[in-house]
Structures are given as structure tokens and as C-alpha cells.
Design a protein around this motif. Structure first.
Motif, PDB file in Angstrom:
ATOM      1  N   ASP A  46       0.278  83.867  91.236  1.00  0.00           N
ATOM      2  CA  ASP A  46      -0.758  84.676  91.887  1.00  0.00           C
ATOM      3  C   ASP A  46      -0.318  85.118  93.264  1.00  0.00           C
ATOM      4  O   ASP A  46      -0.734  86.143  93.756  1.00  0.00           O
ATOM      5  N   SER A  47       0.590  84.318  93.900  1.00  0.00           N
ATOM      6  CA  SER A  47       0.866  84.698  95.283  1.00  0.00           C
ATOM      7  C   SER A  47       2.311  84.410  95.697  1.00  0.00           C
ATOM      8  O   SER A  47       2.922  83.449  95.238  1.00  0.00           O
ATOM      9  N   ILE A  48       2.823  85.262  96.542  1.00  0.00           N
ATOM     10  CA  ILE A  48       4.098  85.046  97.236  1.00  0.00           C
ATOM     11  C   ILE A  48       3.789  85.269  98.701  1.00  0.00           C
ATOM     12  O   ILE A  48       3.524  86.389  99.134  1.00  0.00           O
ATOM     13  N   LEU A  49       3.775  84.213  99.480  1.00  0.00           N
ATOM     14  CA  LEU A  49       3.427  84.388 100.894  1.00  0.00           C
ATOM     15  C   LEU A  49       4.655  84.295 101.797  1.00  0.00           C
ATOM     16  O   LEU A  49       4.623  84.698 102.946  1.00  0.00           O
ATOM     17  N   GLU A  50       5.708  83.721 101.267  1.00  0.00           N
ATOM     18  CA  GLU A  50       6.915  83.600 102.094  1.00  0.00           C
ATOM     19  C   GLU A  50       8.091  83.572 101.146  1.00  0.00           C
ATOM     20  O   GLU A  50       7.960  83.276  99.945  1.00  0.00           O
ATOM     21  N   SER A  51       9.294  83.810 101.667  1.00  0.00           N
ATOM     22  CA  SER A  51      10.450  83.833 100.775  1.00  0.00           C
ATOM     23  C   SER A  51      10.740  82.462 100.177  1.00  0.00           C
ATOM     24  O   SER A  51      11.429  82.348  99.177  1.00  0.00           O
ATOM     25  N   GLY A  52      10.185  81.420 100.802  1.00  0.00           N
ATOM     26  CA  GLY A  52      10.360  80.071 100.267  1.00  0.00           C
ATOM     27  C   GLY A  52       9.785  79.940  98.862  1.00  0.00           C
ATOM     28  O   GLY A  52      10.310  79.191  98.042  1.00  0.00           O
ATOM     29  N   TYR A  53       8.692  80.683  98.560  1.00  0.00           N
ATOM     30  CA  TYR A  53       8.094  80.650  97.223  1.00  0.00           C
ATOM     31  C   TYR A  53       9.117  81.116  96.198  1.00  0.00           C
ATOM     32  O   TYR A  53       9.311  80.499  95.166  1.00  0.00           O
ATOM     33  N   ILE A  54       9.767  82.237  96.538  1.00  0.00           N
ATOM     34  CA  ILE A  54      10.734  82.830  95.613  1.00  0.00           C
ATOM     35  C   ILE A  54      11.951  81.929  95.477  1.00  0.00           C
ATOM     36  O   ILE A  54      12.463  81.702  94.389  1.00  0.00           O
ATOM     37  N   GLU A  55      12.371  81.376  96.609  1.00  0.00           N
ATOM     38  CA  GLU A  55      13.533  80.497  96.628  1.00  0.00           C
ATOM     39  C   GLU A  55      13.345  79.378  95.606  1.00  0.00           C
ATOM     40  O   GLU A  55      14.224  79.076  94.812  1.00  0.00           O
ATOM     41  N   ASP A  56      12.163  78.785  95.631  1.00  0.00           N
ATOM     42  CA  ASP A  56      11.909  77.666  94.735  1.00  0.00           C
ATOM     43  C   ASP A  56      11.915  78.110  93.277  1.00  0.00           C
ATOM     44  O   ASP A  56      12.357  77.376  92.399  1.00  0.00           O
ATOM     45  N   TYR A  57      11.423  79.339  93.018  1.00  0.00           N
ATOM     46  CA  TYR A  57      11.377  79.811  91.625  1.00  0.00           C
ATOM     47  C   TYR A  57      12.768  80.105  91.079  1.00  0.00           C
ATOM     48  O   TYR A  57      13.083  79.752  89.949  1.00  0.00           O
ATOM     49  N   ILE A  58      13.614  80.746  91.886  1.00  0.00           N
ATOM     50  CA  ILE A  58      14.838  81.282  91.290  1.00  0.00           C
ATOM     51  C   ILE A  58      16.072  80.425  91.509  1.00  0.00           C
ATOM     52  O   ILE A  58      17.123  80.726  90.981  1.00  0.00           O
ATOM     53  N   GLN A  59      15.976  79.332  92.282  1.00  0.00           N
ATOM     54  CA  GLN A  59      17.218  78.594  92.541  1.00  0.00           C
ATOM     55  C   GLN A  59      17.665  77.827  91.296  1.00  0.00           C
ATOM     56  O   GLN A  59      16.852  77.458  90.456  1.00  0.00           O
ATOM     57  N   ASP A  60      18.993  77.596  91.234  1.00  0.00           N
ATOM     58  CA  ASP A  60      19.564  76.955  90.041  1.00  0.00           C
ATOM     59  C   ASP A  60      19.206  75.480  89.981  1.00  0.00           C
ATOM     60  O   ASP A  60      18.644  75.000  89.007  1.00  0.00           O
ATOM     61  N   ALA A  61      19.581  74.775  91.065  1.00  0.00           N
ATOM     62  CA  ALA A  61      19.420  73.326  91.031  1.00  0.00           C
ATOM     63  C   ALA A  61      18.041  72.988  91.568  1.00  0.00           C
ATOM     64  O   ALA A  61      17.857  72.780  92.756  1.00  0.00           O
ATOM     65  N   LYS A  62      17.068  72.952  90.674  1.00  0.00           N
ATOM     66  CA  LYS A  62      15.695  72.775  91.156  1.00  0.00           C
ATOM     67  C   LYS A  62      15.436  71.363  91.652  1.00  0.00           C
ATOM     68  O   LYS A  62      14.583  71.112  92.489  1.00  0.00           O
ATOM     69  N   THR A  63      16.194  70.397  91.097  1.00  0.00           N
ATOM     70  CA  THR A  63      15.953  69.017  91.515  1.00  0.00           C
ATOM     71  C   THR A  63      16.856  68.614  92.681  1.00  0.00           C
ATOM     72  O   THR A  63      16.681  67.561  93.255  1.00  0.00           O
ATOM     73  N   SER A  64      17.814  69.475  93.004  1.00  0.00           N
ATOM     74  CA  SER A  64      18.751  69.110  94.063  1.00  0.00           C
ATOM     75  C   SER A  64      18.106  69.261  95.423  1.00  0.00           C
ATOM     76  O   SER A  64      17.282  70.146  95.653  1.00  0.00           O
ATOM     77  N   ILE A  65      18.532  68.374  96.315  1.00  0.00           N
ATOM     78  CA  ILE A  65      17.991  68.419  97.666  1.00  0.00           C
ATOM     79  C   ILE A  65      18.791  69.393  98.528  1.00  0.00           C
ATOM     80  O   ILE A  65      18.380  69.794  99.594  1.00  0.00           O
ATOM     81  N   PHE A  66      19.947  69.792  98.002  1.00  0.00           N
ATOM     82  CA  PHE A  66      20.785  70.730  98.759  1.00  0.00           C
ATOM     83  C   PHE A  66      20.301  72.167  98.541  1.00  0.00           C
ATOM     84  O   PHE A  66      19.975  72.541  97.421  1.00  0.00           O
ATOM     85  N   PRO A  67      20.248  72.942  99.608  1.00  0.00           N
ATOM     86  CA  PRO A  67      19.788  74.327  99.451  1.00  0.00           C
ATOM     87  C   PRO A  67      20.853  75.174  98.749  1.00  0.00           C
ATOM     88  O   PRO A  67      22.012  75.138  99.143  1.00  0.00           O
ATOM     89  N   THR A  68      20.457  75.892  97.695  1.00  0.00           N
ATOM     90  CA  THR A  68      21.432  76.747  97.013  1.00  0.00           C
ATOM     91  C   THR A  68      21.143  78.211  97.285  1.00  0.00           C
ATOM     92  O   THR A  68      21.732  79.076  96.666  1.00  0.00           O
ATOM     93  N   ILE A  69      20.178  78.465  98.147  1.00  0.00           N
ATOM     94  CA  ILE A  69      19.914  79.839  98.573  1.00  0.00           C
ATOM     95  C   ILE A  69      19.911  79.836 100.093  1.00  0.00           C
ATOM     96  O   ILE A  69      19.298  78.985 100.723  1.00  0.00           O
ATOM     97  N   TYR A  70      20.669  80.768 100.641  1.00  0.00           N
ATOM     98  CA  TYR A  70      20.816  80.821 102.087  1.00  0.00           C
ATOM     99  C   TYR A  70      19.749  81.730 102.650  1.00  0.00           C
ATOM    100  O   TYR A  70      19.319  82.675 101.985  1.00  0.00           O
ATOM    101  N   ASN A  71      19.265  81.437 103.837  1.00  0.00           N
ATOM    102  CA  ASN A  71      18.338  82.394 104.446  1.00  0.00           C
ATOM    103  C   ASN A  71      18.691  82.602 105.894  1.00  0.00           C
ATOM    104  O   ASN A  71      19.271  81.727 106.538  1.00  0.00           O
ATOM    105  N   SER A  72      18.360  83.785 106.365  1.00  0.00           N
ATOM    106  CA  SER A  72      18.688  84.115 107.743  1.00  0.00           C
ATOM    107  C   SER A  72      17.699  85.132 108.252  1.00  0.00           C
ATOM    108  O   SER A  72      17.095  85.869 107.473  1.00  0.00           O
TER     109      SER A  72
END
Lengths: 509, 400
Positions: free
Chosen positions: A219-245
Motif C-alpha cells: 500500500d505504501s512506499i514512504l522511503e527508499s528503505g521500503y524498496i531496499e527491503d523488498y528487492i535485496q537478495d540476502a533478506k536474512t543477511s545483516i550486511f547491506p546489499t544495496i548501497y545508498n547515497s
């Protein structure tokens, strides 16, 4: 947009009526009689027009100058035309606004007005048109607050998608800079732009990014963090696999390496995929200063991250299991400080680390004006009083301070949080098994890092798999004249980014 | 899935079950810096010097407690005595930071090899500590002397052992590995530096010992002790100890005194010394050649002598070489004739030179050694005369 079909009820998707009154009634009803809807009726000859817009999203002067003014003049001329001719006339000759589009459905109408456009409906015609009068309250382009540099551009992205794409276009003036757009979120209808350089970015990855974005059903995307969580490969990993700047120059640099940026309306943080482990340890400024200095600073950063990760656990391991590793005077000095401390070293370390994390979090969240108060309490309680009271030893304070400083060494915030978290399990294994445990923990972390992939690219490349050619910009930074190819794994076709610099004497360097 | 969960649970359990094995907090340790071994009748008497960390630390105010504590225990074996010590000590002794082991004279006379086994074998002992011998005192008495400046007496012992080895030459720091190595070979003897107590031994234990300008009891290195068949046989004089250091190539810097052509003396600072011991067999007869190359500076001139002439330099070089050579010859005579023990490892030099020939004479080594021919060749080079040219004694004469 296609996803919004599911939730639509009948009045939403209907075609506009011919009767203006009826249309206005339906609109008013659907928008719940909200008082920020502006409806203005104008009579042109025998015909009535209505202008609908939402207050706050539109530029009122622009509406007054370019729309109402022109329509009034038109009405004064008293033309006698039938309704469809008037429609054509207004569209083609009178409105002095940039872009105009037809609307025939209520859905499109709602989307237009909620996006800040003005809709003009004519009585007796089952279609209207939209004019772009968008004027959102926008923050100015300011200095980046999270990634500051001494040398380099001082602009940062803002919350407005258009401004952000413009900032990138200003850096890369190539027709090959392509922007694909998506609207995600059934309720929020958030604009998302996927930016890449055609011919440099890997088409497969672009297609994968688009496919993953299309699969998001929320229903909502309020920040890029929402998308990051949806599309990243390693969902259970604590390491970030998407860079942001939030720096346009960083994003431009990544795009030129063949990566893909995802800009979300409403946040200055732009995502970059695929993100490698090394990206998190490279700062924009590395490329702006002498390569030798940058290389040294990168080594310092790698050293800093290792220290931030293992310093407390090494302290715990060495002082509880491997006392023979310390030089005798140091052992005696540490032992003297540990005299009278009631807790085992690991409890002491945990207390101090947790206390520091609490302070750090408090410092981050509280209002700026009471910041000094918290830092005074923090330094006094943690630094001075705890040692004087004999609750913790002075060395522990040094270790915590060292870790804290080292964890601020990261150019990217994402990895810093990961290290913060991993410190604690490492401390616990250190307390249980000593250096053996620390080594075991580090090996687990490395194994995990080796297993992660980000959009098909191994996370640890170019270290694992080892790519000799890409070492030029990984742990060290080589002189610019050697940086002639793009990373091998990310883009496989367009590798060459520069040719030899030929100096005046004609010798190749 | 259930299987995976089960295995996971087992893994976690094994972690918890073995957790914290051999964990020791720093404040549960008694850091032993010096270990003394004496023999009292049939028993070993063990003395450990333990640091009181809060007394050593700079931050805390001194509470008039001694910086170190010694504990004693007796036992049939050393290990037994050490463990028995827990009945008197507040914490379990921790030996990884041992700096120095002192062997009592009585023990040394009876033979030291048995007592060294534990400290060379046990995993908790490191092998970088020095071994010394107490002379005319028990190890217990030596460890009970408090020393000023260095709050930990063990540190004082190690530091002055090392500095006098470097700057004077009458001591040789021998660590446990080297000692075991020396004792291991039947043919050769061993040397250890001996320490002695001066002054009032009773007052030495008292905190007042470190509060005076001149301490009432102090420790001093007496010279090198000679061991034959694991037993202490005699102490070498300071001069002889220095000669041994020259032969052992452990001299880094020392002082050499020579007579002036007329009256007065010259002092030389030896800045570099290299010794090569070479063994040869001449028609089956073993022979040792010792080559010593020395570089020195003139350091103290106590007579009228013109240092600006090269003839003077020749004189100085020659005199120093002669002096050193004579002394070494005298020392060798003492060792070969009086002690009759190969403490310098001449046997190794011969073994290296010709293993086959060496095997033939190996059995007769005790009889061959006293008659062994040793040629000594000392070469001296004077490098500088310091920041003065001629001595101040020379000045008025030149004006006249």
C-alpha cells in the motif's frame, strides 16, 4: 498502476459524464468533501467550464495567469461554437501552460489532481484536460548531511524526484542516461525512477531490477528503505546489499561503473544496485584527491573497521584467556586497573558497549538543543565516574572509545550498523573460547560474506572471486591513468572507460 | 527440518557445555615475576616473587604495601611445591610472565639439571626468562631484597643483567633454552651469571630499604659461575668473566684500560667486537683459532700523549690488543688447567670443523681439553678520540 485495478470500485473506473454538475458531485463525493479541493466555475458563452485542483499542490499564480486569465479573455470574445470546438480551441490556442493531456476516466482525473495538476472539465463533454501546474513545497538543494567531504561537490539530493533526476542529468549529459519510471504503492502512489546508462549498465540487471520492482505489491512506499527491503537478495543477511547515497556525484560515479540507481520520490537517499562490500568503504573524496593519500586512507579504513569489529572481543579474549600475550608491564598495568572491578571482563565490556550504544542512540534522536546535556552526562558518567567508582576499568573505557571512533570511520552508514551489531556476538564467543572463538566468529562472518550475492554479483568481489584487474580500485586506489576499465563482473560488454593519456612529448604513460 | 533443528540445538549445547574453559580473569592471577629454587636437605624450597599490581600502578596512591610479595613452599618435587603454594598464596601463581629464575647455591652445588626439567617442560612457562645463580646466599634471600627505582626486584635483576652484559661485559644473560642446550652436551660445561647480596639481608626485606638514599641491602652481579657436570664448581673473577664474554662474542661495548708510555693510564671504549672461533685438526690434533676484531674509541686520557700522531694510534691499538690477549690467555689457562671444563663450546667448533675426526677424539675430550692448543689473535682499530683532540694535560706544555 496496473496493480491498482484490484482495489478499484466502480465509480473509480468509470468514464466521465457529460454533465458537469454530475461529474463535480462524484469528484466531491469520492474525495470525501475535503476542503483543500478548489473548484472554480467559469462561463464561456453559453458553456460552463470547471477547474479542479488541490490547494497546496498547485501554483496558484500560474493558474491565475495562464489558465483563468486566458479563459476569461476567451469568454469576453463571445464566440459561438459548439462544445467540441471550444474544447479544441482552449486546448490549442488559449492556454499558455506547458503540457496538456486529455482525461476521460475518473481514475486518470484523480491521479492528475492528486499529482498537482489542474483539470478542466467542460459541461456537455465527457472528457476534460489536465494542465501541469505542479508546485510542491520543495526543499532547496543543500549540502549533504550524512556524507560530507572537504573537497568535492557540496550538493545533495532533495525529497523531490524531479530535482533529483535533474541533478544526475546535470552530471551526465548523455542521451544514453535513461530513466524508467514506476508508480509503486496502492495508496501512496509513489513515483520511483530507475536510472541507468544504456550501453554501460548490464541489460540483464536492468531487467531484473524492473522485474523485482514490479513484483512489489504494497500500500505504501514512504522511503527508499521500503524498496531496499523488498528487492535485496540476502533478506536474512545483516550486511547491506544495496548501497545508498545522497550525493549526486557518488550516484553519477556508480552509474558510470555500470550500476543502476533507484530514486524514490520523497527521500533524498538514492539506492544503487548491485552494491559490493568495497563500495561501503569507498568515499567520494577518494577520487578527488591524490591516489596515494586515498590509498593510505582506505587502508586506514579497513584497519578501522577491523578494529571496530574486534577490539572489545580481543580485549576480552586476551585478558581472560591469553594473558601471556601481553608484555609484562602492560599486563601489570591492566591487572592493576582490574583490581577491585566486580565483574568479569566480558560483563564489563558489555556494560560499556551497551551504555555507549544507548548514548549514541539518545544523541541521535533527541532535540538538538539538549545535545550538550546528554554528552556531558555521557562523558562524566561513562568516562569518569564509572572508572572512579570502580565499576569498570580505565582500559575498557579506552577500548570502547576506540571502537566508537572507529565505527564513525565509515563513509557509508549502512555497514557501520552491521559492525555495531556483530561486535556483541563476537564479544560473547571471545568470553567463551578466547581468541579461538574470535577467530571462529570472524571465519563465520567471512564465510557468510562469501555466500552473499547482490543482483547476481558476488558481494566480496573483487576479493572473492579474486579479480586482479579490479584491484586497482578496491583495497587501494591506483593513479587515474591506470583506471581504464570498468569493474569486470558488473558490466561485461562496455569495459573501456579511458584511453592512455598522451602527454605533450607523445609518450604514452 | 526437525533433524536440522536437532543438530542446531546440539551445536548450541556443545558451545555452552565447553564454554569458558580455562578462563582466568586478570584479578584472579598472581603474576609471578621471579622464581627461586633452593635445596633444603632433601626438599626443594620454592620461592616466588609475586607482583601486587595495585602497588605498581601509577595512578593509585601508594598504600605503603610492598610492591611484591614472596611466598615459600617446600616439596619433594618442584611441581608439588608450586601447587602446595596455593595454601599460602591468595591466588594461583601464574608463571607465563616469569622474568628470572634464581637457582640457589646449595642446589647448584648438588646439580641443577633435575630442577630445570619442570620449568623447561611445563606449558605455562615461557622460555624467554633468564636463569641466574645466587652466590653465597639462597635464592630465597635474593628474592626477598627490595630494590629502589625498579619497583619489581625481578625487573631490576633482568635489567642490570642485560645492561651490564651490554656495557661492561662481566655478565652473560642465559635463558632457559640456552642453559638446557649447554647442559645437554656431555662434553661441555655451562656458565651462569651469579648474583650476590651486599649489606644487611634482614633490612633488605623491609620497605625502608627503598626509602633511603643509600639502600642498606642491594643485589650485585658477582661474575660468571662455572658448571661442570651440572654442578657449580667455582666463580670466575670479574676480569675472567669479561674474557669469557669476549670469547663468547657477547661483548657489545666495554671499557679497556691500558698504560701510557710514561706514567698514567688511557681508557678505551670498545664499541664493536666480533669473535670467531674456528676449530681445525692438524694431523689429528685438534686446534682452536680465535680471531677477535675490535673497534674502539679513546675515551679518557690520563697522561701526556699526542693523539694526533699515527704512531700513538699504533701504540694504542697494539697495547689494547696485547692487554686483551694476555687476559684471555690467562682466563683460558684457568679454565683449561684449573676447572678443566669446556664452557666456551670449543667442542662444537671442532665438531663443526670435522665431524669424523671429532668422533674419534670425542671420548677423550676431558683429557684433551686441558692440553688443547688455543691461538688468540686480537685486532684492534681505533676509530675516534672523542670531542677533544689532545688531553688537557698537554695544553700548558705546548705553550711553554
Amino acid at each position: 498502476m496496473s496493480l491498482s485495478n484490484n482495489t478499484n470500485t466502480s465509480p473509480f473506473h468509470e468514464v466521465l459524464n457529460e454533465s458537469l454538475e454530475k461529474n463535480l458531485k462524484i469528484i466531491d463525493h469520492t474525495l470525501g468533501h475535503s476542503n483543500d479541493i478548489m473548484v472554480r466555475k467559469i462561463t464561456v458563452g453559453h458553456h460552463t467550464l470547471a477547474m479542479i485542483a488541490i490547494d497546496g499542490l498547485v501554483d496558484k499564480t500560474m493558474i491565475a495567469d495562464a489558465v483563468i486569465d486566458k479563459l476569461m479573455m476567451y469568454s469576453e470574445e463571445e464566440h459561438e461554437f459548439d462544445i467540441s470546438t471550444i474544447h479544441q480551441h482552449i486546448r490549442n490556442s488559449f492556454l499558455t501552460v506547458g503540457d496538456i493531456a486529455n482525461v476521460e476516466y475518473f481514475t486518470a482525473l484523480y491521479q492528475a489532481i492528486l499529482n498537482g495538476e489542474t483539470v478542466i472539465l467542460l459541461d456537455g463533454l465527457a472528457s476534460g484536460f489536465t494542465t501541469n501546474t505542479k508546485h510542491a513545497r520543495d526543499r532547496a538543494v543543500t549540502e549533504p548531511s550524512t556524507e560530507s567531504v572537504i573537497r568535492g561537490p557540496k550538493e545533495a539530493f532533495t525529497e523531490t524526484l524531479r530535482t533529483n533526476t535533474a541533478l544526475i542529468r546535470r552530471k551526465i549529459k548523455s542521451p544514453n542516461l535513461w530513466i524508467k519510471s514506476r508508480v509503486i504503492g496502492d495508496v501512496t502512489q509513489t513515483d520511483v525512477a530507475i536510472v541507468y546508462i544504456n550501453g554501460i549498465a548490464n541489460d540483464k540487471i536492468v531487467a531484473e531490477v524492473l522485474a523485482r520492482l514490479d513484483r512489489i505489491d504494497t500500500d505504501s512506499i514512504l522511503e527508499s528503505g521500503y524498496i531496499e527491503d523488498y528487492i535485496q537478495d540476502a533478506k536474512t543477511s545483516i550486511f547491506p546489499t544495496i548501497y545508498n547515497s545522497e550525493r549526486p556525484d557518488v550516484i553519477a560515479g556508480e552509474l558510470l561503473e555500470g550500476k543502476i540507481a533507484i530514486i524514490v520520490d520523497g527521500t533524498p537517499f538514492v539506492l544503487v544496485v548491485p552494491a559490493l562490500f568495497t563500495s561501503f568503504l569507498q568515499s567520494a573524496e577518494d577520487y578527488y584527491q591524490h591516489w596515494f593519500i586515498s590509498s593510505l586512507i582506505r587502508i586506514l579504513r579497513f584497519f578501522g573497521i577491523s578494529l571496530a569489529l574486534v577490539a572489545p572481543s580481543l580485549y576480552v579474549a586476551i585478558t581472560t584467556f591469553h594473558q601471556e600475550m601481553l608484555p609484562t608491564p602492560m599486563l601489570i598495568s591492566i591487572a592493576a586497573q582490574r583490581e577491585g572491578v566486580p565483574f568479569p571482563a566480558v560483563v564489563e565490556a558489555l556494560i560499556m558497549e551497551v551504555a555507549f550504544e544507548i548514548l549514541r542512540e539518545a544523541g541521535l534522536r533527541m532535540p538538538r538543543t539538549i545535545g550538550p546535556a546528554v554528552s556531558i552526562v555521557g562523558t562524566l558518567v561513562i568516562g569518569q565516574a564509572a572508572v572512579d567508582a570502580g565499576v569498570v576499568s580505565a582500559v575498557m573505557v579506552i577500548i570502547v572509545a576506540l571502537t566508537a571512533i572507529c565505527s564513525f570511520l565509515f563513509p557509508a552508514y549502512g555497514l557501520s550498523n552491521t559492525i555495531r551489531v556483530l561486535r556483541f556476538p563476537l564479544m560473547i564467543v571471545a568470553a567463551m573460547f578466547g581468541l579461538f572463538g574470535v577467530m571462529f566468529g570472524i571465519m563465520l562472518i567471512i564465510l557468510h560474506l562469501c555466500s552473499i550475492r547482490t543482483f547476481g554479483i558476488p558481494y566480496l568481489s573483487p576479493f572473492a572471486p579474486f579479480i586482479l584487474k579490479d584491484q586497482k580500485d578496491a583495497f587501494l586506489l591506483f593513479p587515474r591513468r591506470w583506471l581504464r576499465t570498468r569493474p569486470r563482473l558488473i558490466n561485461q560488454k562496455n569495459m573501456v572507460r579511458a584511453h592512455a593519456y598522451i602527454n605533450r612529448k607523445g609518450r604514452k604513460e | 527440518m526437525a533433524k536440522v533443528k536437532g543438530i542446531g540445538l546440539l551445536c548450541i549445547l556443545t558451545l555452552l557445555l565447553s564454554g569458558c574453559w580455562s578462563k582466568r580473569e586478570l584479578n584472579e592471577l598472581a603474576i609471578v615475576v621471579a622464581l627461586g629454587i633452593d635445596k633444603v636437605e632433601d626438599h626443594y624450597e620454592i620461592t616466588v616473587q609475586i607482583v601486587d599490581p595495585s602497588e605498581i600502578s601509577v595512578r593509585q596512591v601508594s598504600t605503603q604495601r610492598a610492591p611484591v610479595i614472596t611466598y615459600h613452599a617446600q616439596g619433594e618435587t618442584i611441581f608439588e611445591a608450586i601447587r602446595k603454594m596455593t595454601t599460602v598464596a591468595a591466588r594461583k601463581p601464574y608463571f607465563s610472565h616469569l622474568q628470572v629464575v634464581v637457582l640457589g647455591e646449595d642446589l647448584a652445588k648438588e646439580g641443577i639439571d633435575e630442577s630445570l626439567d619442570l620449568i623447561a617442560r611445563d606449558h605455562e612457562f615461557r622460555n624467554d626468562f633468564d636463569v641466574i645463580m645466587s652466590y653465597e646466599a639462597t635464592a630465597k634471600e635474593v628474592l626477598n631484597i627490595l630494590t629502589p627505582i625498579e619497583k619489581i626486584p625481578a625487573n631490576k635483576m633482568v635489567n642490570s643483567l642485560r645492561t651490564s652484559e651490554k656495557a661492561w661485559g662481566s655478565t652473560i644473560a642465559v635463558n632457559i633454552d640456552e642453559l638446557v642446550d649447554m647442559l645437554h652436551k656431555e662434553e661441555r660445561g655451562a656458565i651462569l651469571t651469579a648474583i650476590e647480596i651486599h649489606g644487611d639481608r634482614k633490612l633488605g626485606m623491609d620497605q625502608t630499604n627503598v626509602q633511603r638514599v643509600k639502600t642498606s641491602a642491594w643485589l650485585q652481579y658477582a661474575g660468571l659461575a662455572v658448571f661442570k657436570d651440572n654442578q657449580f664448581v667455582g666463580l670466575l673473577s670479574e676480569e675472567d668473566s669479561k674474557s669469557i664474554s669476549f670469547l663468547n662474542d657477547t661483548i657489545k661495548s666495554t671499557v679497556e684500560r691500558i698504560a701510557c708510555p710514561e706514567k698514567g693510564t688511557l681508557s678505551m671504549e670498545i664499541t664493536q667486537s666480533h669473535t670467531k672461533i674456528k676449530g681445525t685438526f692438524e694431523r689429528g690434533a685438534p686446534k682452536i683459532d680465535v680471531q677477535i676484531n675490535i673497534i674502539q674509541n679513546v675515551d679518557e686520557v690520563g697522561c701526556t700523549i699526542n693523539l694526533m700522531e699515527s704512531a700513538t694510534m699504533d701504540y694504542i691499538n697494539q697495547k689494547t690488543a696485547q692487554g686483551i690477549q694476555k687476559r684471555i690467555e690467562k682466563t683460558l689457562e684457568t679454565i683449561q688447567q684449573y676447572y678443566q671444563v669446556d664452557i666456551l663450546g670449543f667442542c662444537d667448533a671442532l665438531h663443526r670443523a670435522d665431524a669424523k675426526q671429532w668422533k674419534k677424539i670425542k671420548g677423550d675430550w676431558p683429557t684433551i681439553f686441558p692440553e688443547l692448543q688455543v691461538n688468540i689473535d686480537v685486532k684492534v682499530k681505533t676509530q675516534g678520540v672523542g670531542t677533544l683532540q689532545n688531553s688537557l694535560l698537554n695544553m700548558p706544555k705546548e705553550e711553554e
